[in-house]
Design a protein around this motif. Structure first.
Motif, PDB file in Angstrom:
ATOM      1  N   SER A 220      32.985  54.889  30.270  1.00  0.00           N
ATOM      2  CA  SER A 220      33.364  53.865  31.448  1.00  0.00           C
ATOM      3  C   SER A 220      34.849  53.292  30.226  1.00  0.00           C
ATOM      4  O   SER A 220      34.524  53.836  29.080  1.00  0.00           O
ATOM      5  CB  SER A 220      32.565  53.006  31.018  1.00  0.00           C
ATOM      6  N   ASP A 221      35.636  52.311  30.788  1.00  0.00           N
ATOM      7  CA  ASP A 221      36.818  52.185  30.386  1.00  0.00           C
ATOM      8  C   ASP A 221      36.440  51.010  29.300  1.00  0.00           C
ATOM      9  O   ASP A 221      35.238  50.567  29.473  1.00  0.00           O
ATOM     10  CB  ASP A 221      37.782  51.491  31.261  1.00  0.00           C
ATOM     11  N   GLY A 222      36.596  50.813  27.958  1.00  0.00           N
ATOM     12  CA  GLY A 222      37.228  49.707  27.225  1.00  0.00           C
ATOM     13  C   GLY A 222      37.529  48.468  27.853  1.00  0.00           C
ATOM     14  O   GLY A 222      38.452  48.557  28.685  1.00  0.00           O
ATOM     15  N   THR A 223      37.197  47.196  27.343  1.00  0.00           N
ATOM     16  CA  THR A 223      38.155  46.070  27.659  1.00  0.00           C
ATOM     17  C   THR A 223      37.939  45.406  27.204  1.00  0.00           C
ATOM     18  O   THR A 223      37.771  45.213  25.524  1.00  0.00           O
ATOM     19  CB  THR A 223      36.744  45.302  28.792  1.00  0.00           C
ATOM     20  N   GLU A 224      39.003  43.978  27.408  1.00  0.00           N
ATOM     21  CA  GLU A 224      39.100  43.609  26.332  1.00  0.00           C
ATOM     22  C   GLU A 224      38.818  42.257  26.305  1.00  0.00           C
ATOM     23  O   GLU A 224      38.870  41.076  25.327  1.00  0.00           O
ATOM     24  CB  GLU A 224      40.769  42.843  25.727  1.00  0.00           C
ATOM     25  N   LYS A 225      37.832  41.755  27.094  1.00  0.00           N
ATOM     26  CA  LYS A 225      37.246  40.208  27.597  1.00  0.00           C
ATOM     27  C   LYS A 225      35.655  40.554  26.299  1.00  0.00           C
ATOM     28  O   LYS A 225      35.268  41.538  26.718  1.00  0.00           O
ATOM     29  CB  LYS A 225      36.796  40.920  29.187  1.00  0.00           C
ATOM     30  N   GLU A 226      35.336  39.504  25.877  1.00  0.00           N
ATOM     31  CA  GLU A 226      34.483  38.783  25.383  1.00  0.00           C
ATOM     32  C   GLU A 226      32.847  39.276  26.101  1.00  0.00           C
ATOM     33  O   GLU A 226      33.235  39.645  27.222  1.00  0.00           O
ATOM     34  CB  GLU A 226      34.125  37.291  24.839  1.00  0.00           C
ATOM     35  N   ARG A 227      32.454  40.284  24.867  1.00  0.00           N
ATOM     36  CA  ARG A 227      31.151  40.637  25.635  1.00  0.00           C
ATOM     37  C   ARG A 227      29.846  39.820  25.341  1.00  0.00           C
ATOM     38  O   ARG A 227      28.840  39.530  24.309  1.00  0.00           O
ATOM     39  CB  ARG A 227      30.812  41.779  24.219  1.00  0.00           C
ATOM     40  N   THR A 228      30.368  38.749  25.998  1.00  0.00           N
ATOM     41  CA  THR A 228      28.820  37.432  25.896  1.00  0.00           C
ATOM     42  C   THR A 228      28.169  38.503  26.762  1.00  0.00           C
ATOM     43  O   THR A 228      28.295  38.627  27.688  1.00  0.00           O
ATOM     44  CB  THR A 228      30.189  36.439  26.569  1.00  0.00           C
TER      45      THR A 228
END
Length: 325
Positions: free
Chosen positions: A119-127
């Motif tokens: 899967s891609d990474g993301t800059e969205k917070e890992r909440t």
């Protein structure tokens, strides 16, 4: 007047060890810099080389404009959705032994959240809220609307939130040594900056190569092990994973007062001898005490019970679900 030459001699004698010490320290510093440079360069070239050797599996699903990798195996009428524990670099392959046992009976869907597997990474917070929402969106994209949720380790935290949000979709929760919101020790501050340095410097790769083989004596075939190792080098301590690590304490805190619905089928496989967490088995027994149909099964093995007890897990899932009907 006669003392001055003696004093000069003494000073010269003192300067000599100091010069030797400084030269030695300088040589050590140069050696360390060269060592780190070599480790960094080796990591860069190895990473590029491995990118072409990693073989794709599963399928990509678009979530928030990014690709989330999902592996689907089996054609059973009932569906099991698998969620990984924190830091499991390649979930679909890590669950392979269990998937092979479950897929003759069930449709098994192994989801690799952002930052995991292919899967891609993301800059969205890992909440928890974001992770749960993304997994749900992936399942919606695949038209998977009714399923058992099976999760390892920290998926116990995400899972308890998930079932509270989507009670009409989840038919059962199955935990594989799953985390419990009230377990002690989850408020510690983790050394994220140090872990980031280990990743980017290449030292993490070196440590993983020099460390014990985590797959030795397990039933994985050689090709799968090779793929898991290469993907682990790529994913361990990546930016998305470190962001998730930074939210572990707050995610546990947010789940502290959550409980599984009383009418939800609840099956928890628990490590029989977890010396790292006090009251590990009672914590899980507390989760099922009010369940209409809940069960705790203890198994001897490591935290990754599905690596060695995949047959027992699959068989007990089948029995548990048949008894509940």
């Amino acid at each position: 007047m006669n003392m001055k030459p003696k004093e000069e001699v003494m000073k010269n004698r003192m300067r000599k060890p100091l010069r030797i010490l400084l030269k030695t320290l300088g040589a050590i510093a140069i050696a360390i810099v060269l060592f780190l440079a070599i480790v960094f360069i080796v990591n860069v070239f190895a990473t590029k080389s491995e990118q072409g050797k990693i073989e794709p599996y599963g399928q990509h699903v678009s979530v928030d404009g990014k690709n989330m990798n999902v592996l689907i195996q089996g054609e059973g009428e009932e569906t099991i959705v698998l969620l990984p524990g924190f830091g499991t670099a390649t979930p679909a392959l890590d669950f392979k032994l269990l998937i092979d046992q479950l897929s003759p009976i069930y449709k098994v869907v192994a989801v690799e959240p952002f930052g995991y597997g292919l899967s891609d990474g993301t800059e969205k917070e890992r909440t928890t809220e974001n992770i749960v929402g993304e997994v749900h969106e992936a399942l919606q994209q695949l038209n998977i609307n009714r399923y058992m949720l099976m999760g390892h380790s920290i998926a116990g935290i995400y899972g308890i939130d998930y079932v509270s949000k989507y009670p009409n979709e989840v038919t059962a929760f199955v935990g594989i040594d799953s985390s419990v919101p009230t377990q002690p020790g989850m408020d510690v501050k983790l050394p994220i900056k140090k872990l980031e340095f280990l990743k980017k410097s290449g030292l993490l790769r070196m440590m993983m190569k020099l460390g014990a083989d985590p797959y030795a004596s397990l039933a994985f075939d050689d090709k799968t092990v090779e793929q898991m190792k290469m993907i682990s080098y790529k994913n361990m301590n990546n930016d998305t994973a470190l962001n998730e690590m930074g939210h572990i304490s707050s995610n546990f805190k947010g789940a502290h007062d959550l409980t599984f619905p009383k009418d939800l089928l609840l099956l928890l496989f628990v490590q029989a001898n977890n010396e790292g967490v006090a009251g590990w088995i009672p914590l899980h027994e507390g989760q099922i005490k009010d369940s209409v149909h809940g069960k705790v099964i203890t198994l001897d093995g490591s935290h990754y019970l599905h690596h060695t007890k995949f047959k027992e897990i699959a068989e007990n899932v089948r029995l548990f679900m048949s008894e509940a009907k």
